[in-house]
Design an enzyme around this catalytic site. Structure first.
Site, PDB file in Angstrom:
ATOM      1  N   GLY A 270       0.834  -1.200   0.000  1.00 22.89           N
ATOM      2  CA  GLY A 270       0.000   0.000   0.000  1.00 22.89           C
ATOM      3  C   GLY A 270       0.863   1.242   0.000  1.00 22.89           C
ATOM      4  O   GLY A 270       1.684   1.439   0.901  1.00 22.89           O
TER       5      GLY A 270
ATOM      6  N   ASP B  39     -13.008   9.961  11.472  1.00 20.93           N
ATOM      7  CA  ASP B  39     -12.722   8.809  10.618  1.00 20.93           C
ATOM      8  C   ASP B  39     -13.860   7.807  10.558  1.00 20.93           C
ATOM      9  O   ASP B  39     -14.015   7.101   9.562  1.00 20.93           O
ATOM     10  CB  ASP B  39     -11.446   8.088  11.104  1.00 20.93           C
ATOM     11  CG  ASP B  39     -10.185   8.886  10.827  1.00 20.93           C
ATOM     12  OD1 ASP B  39     -10.289   9.978  10.228  1.00 20.93           O
ATOM     13  OD2 ASP B  39      -9.097   8.420  11.206  1.00 20.93           O
TER      14      ASP B  39
ATOM     15  N   HIS C  68      11.180  37.711   0.207  1.00 16.82           N
ATOM     16  CA  HIS C  68      12.335  37.096  -0.458  1.00 16.82           C
ATOM     17  C   HIS C  68      13.520  37.088   0.503  1.00 16.82           C
ATOM     18  O   HIS C  68      13.764  38.080   1.182  1.00 16.82           O
ATOM     19  CB  HIS C  68      12.699  37.889  -1.714  1.00 16.82           C
ATOM     20  CG  HIS C  68      13.944  37.392  -2.383  1.00 16.82           C
ATOM     21  ND1 HIS C  68      13.963  36.262  -3.162  1.00 16.82           N
ATOM     22  CD2 HIS C  68      15.214  37.866  -2.356  1.00 16.82           C
ATOM     23  CE1 HIS C  68      15.186  36.063  -3.614  1.00 16.82           C
ATOM     24  NE2 HIS C  68      15.973  37.029  -3.133  1.00 16.82           N
TER      25      HIS C  68
END
Length: 467
Positions: free
Chosen positions: A182, A313, A446
């Site tokens: 998997g 879940d 930056h």
């Protein structure tokens, strides 16, 4: 401790304990019931401890293979596998205690035991010997019992030779060979971790790409990176069977109609998860299930039984801790009567924490085309990033997908350093309905890796400066 509550939460994972805390904040008398430590699989056996293991691997990999690039000389480099595992367990234990403190701080009752619904307003509590020890009444029940690794007869997990992610986190010694069945996020993360530490790793995936839900370009880039590490990747492969033979496990794999036999010390079953719905009295109460998960209204999270809700879940994909937490919050706010905006399940970030990291949100290029969009695609490689160059992390790229007509950001896919952090900017951009133009015109600091997002958008519109 009272036996009468406004909200009872069954399960103390990232869905359950978050729901309980939000409920307490809103003035509900709340109890959370769990037989194990709070934090659920995520905190105790998933998200948190695996990130600890992966950080160990990342540091070791950097020092072993790239320290000379940074002008650092290391002699007799070694690692202590037991200490690596121990650090992971210690972190989980400490954070679980922190969750217990949060529960106490918010004046939430905590019952350690197994809860079983006997009606839509009553839960019986059982100890670890299945003796009934308590019973509570409540106006509302939130089921947050989570999920567990899926198992199939052809891959018989014995937790010694054929293992799940739980055992993979606490192995007593480093295996020489590991087969991972998997190639989703769980399988890929463990493949990376063990490979870095010297285990010979083979990854088997039934689909044509590893991380099959990701954009195909990203999957191929990660596969290329894994193969450079010496990880064997077999895709389009169907595992016929896995069986223990002495001190080895033999795995029979069918690839394009031809069988191949592989052997290893350990086999990790990482084929997926299934909901924890058994034994809680759900079926007896008439709660509707589908594919071993609880069926709910995705706006309120109420089941077909009035006053019984479910989150996380146990209600099915996406099986992600951050989704469970937000479902818990939305659920209790709905019970309170607060007008809530439903979760946009098309704007959920997915992350894989191997190196290079993988993160994504929204549509893949393939899905966008399937849905009939005319698209603009921007790509910016970290090879062209000054910050990536400076920190020695030039692997990977940012890929953005825009609707050609309106400039809508349909999807984003990142593979590279800090991808799992960078994705948050794009999730926010999509939430605020940013367009390609607005991303290009947003001034980015930056030097940063996040500039690559701006540059990717610019490349899609023919305005790229640094590529």
């Amino acid at each position: 401790m009272s036996n009468q509550y406004n909200i009872a939460v069954l399960g103390g994972g990232p869905g359950g304990y978050v729901a309980a805390i939000r409920a307490a904040q809103l003035g509900f008398k709340t109890v959370v019931i769990d037989k194990d430590n709070l934090g659920g699989i995520c905190l105790n056996w998933g998200c948190i401890p695996t990130k600890s293991l992966l950080k160990n691997a990342e540091i070791y990999d950097t020092v072993k293979n790239r320290s000379n690039d940074f002008g650092i000389t290391v002699k007799e480099l070694r690692f202590d596998f037991k200490k690596i595992i121990g650090r992971s367990r210690n972190i989980s234990e400490r954070i679980s205690k922190n969750v217990e403190m949060l529960i106490k701080k918010n004046k939430i009752d905590r019952i350690r035991g197994f809860g079983k619904l006997t009606s839509q307003n009553k839960i019986d509590i059982y100890d670890d010997k299945n003796n009934k020890v308590n019973s509570i009444s409540t106006d509302n029940i939130i089921v947050a019992t989570g999920a567990r690794p899926k198992s199939i007869p052809s891959i018989p997990v014995d937790k010694i030779m054929i293992i799940t992610s739980t055992e993979a986190m606490i192995l007593p010694e480093l295996p020489k060979e590991l087969i991972v069945i998997g190639a989703g996020a769980i399988g890929i993360e463990f493949a990376y971790f063990y490979s870095v530490l010297g285990t010979k790793v083979t990854v088997i995936e039934i689909m044509e790409n590893i991380l099959p839900i990701e954009d195909r370009e990203v999957s191929k880039e990660l596969e290329k990176s894994f193969k450079k590490r010496g990880i064997k990747v077999i895709t389009g492969a169907n595992v016929q069977k896995a069986e223990t033979k002495g001190k080895k496990v033999k795995v029979t794999v069918s690839v394009k109609g031809k069988n191949e036999e592989l052997t290893a010390d350990k086999v990790l079953n990482a084929i997926g998860v299934t909901g924890n719905v058994e034994g809680f009295g759900l079926e007896e109460l008439g709660v509707k299930l589908y594919k071993n998960h609880i069926k709910v209204d995705k706006s309120s999270y109420e089941t077909n039984v009035k006053g019984v809700y479910a989150i996380g879940d146990v209600i099915g994909p996406p099986w992600l801790a951050h989704v469970a937490s937000h479902e818990g919050i939305r659920c209790v706010e709905g019970i309170k009567g607060i007008k809530i905006k439903p979760i946009d399940y098309q704007n959920i970030p997915g992350c894989t924490y191997c190196q290079p990291q993988v993160a994504s949100v929204g549509l893949t290029e393939e899905k966008a085309k399937e849905q009939g969009y005319k698209i603009k695609v921007g790509r910016f490689p970290f090879l062209a990033s000054g910050k990536a160059f400076a920190v020695g992390e030039r692997e990977g790229f940012v890929k953005l997908i825009f609707d050609e007509k309106y400039g809508e950001l349909l999807g984003a896919h990142i593979i590279g350093s800090e991808a799992t952090e960078l994705i948050a900017e794009i999730v926010m951009a999509r939430e605020l309905e940013a367009t390609g133009e607005s991303i290009i015109k947003t001034v980015h600091a930056h030097p940063t890796l996040s500039e690559s997002i701006m540059e990717s958008a610019a490349q899609a519109y023919g305005e790229a400066i640094h590529i």
